[in-house]
Design a protein around this motif. Structure first.
Motif, PDB file in Angstrom:
ATOM      1  N   VAL A 174     -11.641  -1.560 -38.517  1.00  0.00           N
ATOM      2  CA  VAL A 174     -12.441  -2.642 -39.103  1.00  0.00           C
ATOM      3  C   VAL A 174     -12.134  -2.784 -40.592  1.00  0.00           C
ATOM      4  O   VAL A 174     -11.995  -3.902 -41.103  1.00  0.00           O
ATOM      5  CB  VAL A 174     -13.947  -2.393 -38.864  1.00  0.00           C
ATOM      6  CG1 VAL A 174     -14.805  -3.349 -39.667  1.00  0.00           C
ATOM      7  CG2 VAL A 174     -14.267  -2.491 -37.383  1.00  0.00           C
ATOM      8  N   VAL A 175     -11.995  -1.667 -41.291  1.00  0.00           N
ATOM      9  CA  VAL A 175     -11.645  -1.712 -42.712  1.00  0.00           C
ATOM     10  C   VAL A 175     -10.278  -2.352 -42.902  1.00  0.00           C
ATOM     11  O   VAL A 175     -10.075  -3.156 -43.818  1.00  0.00           O
ATOM     12  CB  VAL A 175     -11.681  -0.289 -43.323  1.00  0.00           C
ATOM     13  CG1 VAL A 175     -11.051  -0.261 -44.702  1.00  0.00           C
ATOM     14  CG2 VAL A 175     -13.109   0.215 -43.391  1.00  0.00           C
ATOM     15  N   ILE A 215      -8.859  -4.563 -41.010  1.00  0.00           N
ATOM     16  CA  ILE A 215      -8.955  -6.005 -40.738  1.00  0.00           C
ATOM     17  C   ILE A 215      -9.651  -6.734 -41.872  1.00  0.00           C
ATOM     18  O   ILE A 215      -9.229  -7.820 -42.287  1.00  0.00           O
ATOM     19  CB  ILE A 215      -9.696  -6.235 -39.402  1.00  0.00           C
ATOM     20  CG1 ILE A 215      -8.841  -5.724 -38.235  1.00  0.00           C
ATOM     21  CG2 ILE A 215     -10.040  -7.707 -39.213  1.00  0.00           C
ATOM     22  CD1 ILE A 215      -9.559  -5.701 -36.910  1.00  0.00           C
ATOM     23  N   LYS A 216     -10.711  -6.151 -42.429  1.00  0.00           N
ATOM     24  CA  LYS A 216     -11.543  -6.851 -43.413  1.00  0.00           C
ATOM     25  C   LYS A 216     -11.071  -6.718 -44.856  1.00  0.00           C
ATOM     26  O   LYS A 216     -11.445  -7.527 -45.694  1.00  0.00           O
ATOM     27  CB  LYS A 216     -12.990  -6.338 -43.330  1.00  0.00           C
ATOM     28  CG  LYS A 216     -13.669  -6.630 -42.018  1.00  0.00           C
ATOM     29  CD  LYS A 216     -13.987  -8.092 -41.915  1.00  0.00           C
ATOM     30  CE  LYS A 216     -14.772  -8.368 -40.648  1.00  0.00           C
ATOM     31  NZ  LYS A 216     -15.110  -9.768 -40.503  1.00  0.00           N
ATOM     32  N   SER A 217     -10.278  -5.711 -45.184  1.00  0.00           N
ATOM     33  CA  SER A 217      -9.948  -5.467 -46.591  1.00  0.00           C
ATOM     34  C   SER A 217      -8.563  -5.995 -46.940  1.00  0.00           C
ATOM     35  O   SER A 217      -7.802  -6.436 -46.082  1.00  0.00           O
ATOM     36  CB  SER A 217     -10.043  -3.980 -46.900  1.00  0.00           C
ATOM     37  OG  SER A 217      -9.061  -3.284 -46.164  1.00  0.00           O
ATOM     38  N   GLN A 218      -8.257  -5.883 -48.241  1.00  0.00           N
ATOM     39  CA  GLN A 218      -6.969  -6.337 -48.742  1.00  0.00           C
ATOM     40  C   GLN A 218      -6.460  -5.345 -49.777  1.00  0.00           C
ATOM     41  O   GLN A 218      -7.218  -4.546 -50.322  1.00  0.00           O
ATOM     42  CB  GLN A 218      -7.099  -7.703 -49.408  1.00  0.00           C
ATOM     43  CG  GLN A 218      -7.533  -8.801 -48.469  1.00  0.00           C
ATOM     44  CD  GLN A 218      -7.732 -10.105 -49.216  1.00  0.00           C
ATOM     45  OE1 GLN A 218      -7.597 -10.170 -50.423  1.00  0.00           O
ATOM     46  NE2 GLN A 218      -8.079 -11.150 -48.481  1.00  0.00           N
ATOM     47  N   LYS A 240      -6.600  -1.488 -48.051  1.00  0.00           N
ATOM     48  CA  LYS A 240      -5.992  -1.702 -46.736  1.00  0.00           C
ATOM     49  C   LYS A 240      -4.858  -0.712 -46.500  1.00  0.00           C
ATOM     50  O   LYS A 240      -4.735  -0.147 -45.417  1.00  0.00           O
ATOM     51  CB  LYS A 240      -5.489  -3.139 -46.628  1.00  0.00           C
ATOM     52  CG  LYS A 240      -5.012  -3.516 -45.258  1.00  0.00           C
ATOM     53  CD  LYS A 240      -4.728  -5.003 -45.174  1.00  0.00           C
ATOM     54  CE  LYS A 240      -4.461  -5.402 -43.746  1.00  0.00           C
ATOM     55  NZ  LYS A 240      -4.408  -6.859 -43.603  1.00  0.00           N
TER      56      LYS A 240
END
Length: 87
Positions: free
Chosen positions: A22-23, A25-28, A32
């Motif tokens: 999930v991290v 997918i959601k972070s940049q 990431k």
């Protein structure tokens, strides 16, 4: 150790891997990359950690059957009984 405790302990690493996905997918950016590195390093450890409960059939029984191919139980080839046969 009770069955419920073993299941809970086996599911904790799996939940951690799900959280890392999930991290990812959601972070940049840097976060990431760190999450991808952690996932790459921890995936084999998680698989090794859930082998024993899976082989006992507590979680993921299909994975337990497949894991017997690469991680045999120590007592697999010890005979349960021996009998001397007279010709």
């Amino acid at each position: 150790m009770t069955k419920e405790t073993m299941v809970a302990l086996a599911l904790l690493p799996i939940l951690f891997v799900i959280a890392l996905v999930v991290v990812i997918i959601k972070s940049q950016g840097v976060i990431k990359r760190i999450a991808i590195a952690l996932l790459t390093l921890l995936s084999p450890i998680v698989l090794i950690a859930i082998v024993k409960p899976a082989q006992k059939g507590l979680i993921f029984p299909t994975f337990g059957q497949v894991s017997l191919l690469f991680s045999e139980p120590e007592d697999l080839w010890i005979p349960l009984a021996t009998e001397i046969i007279d010709p």
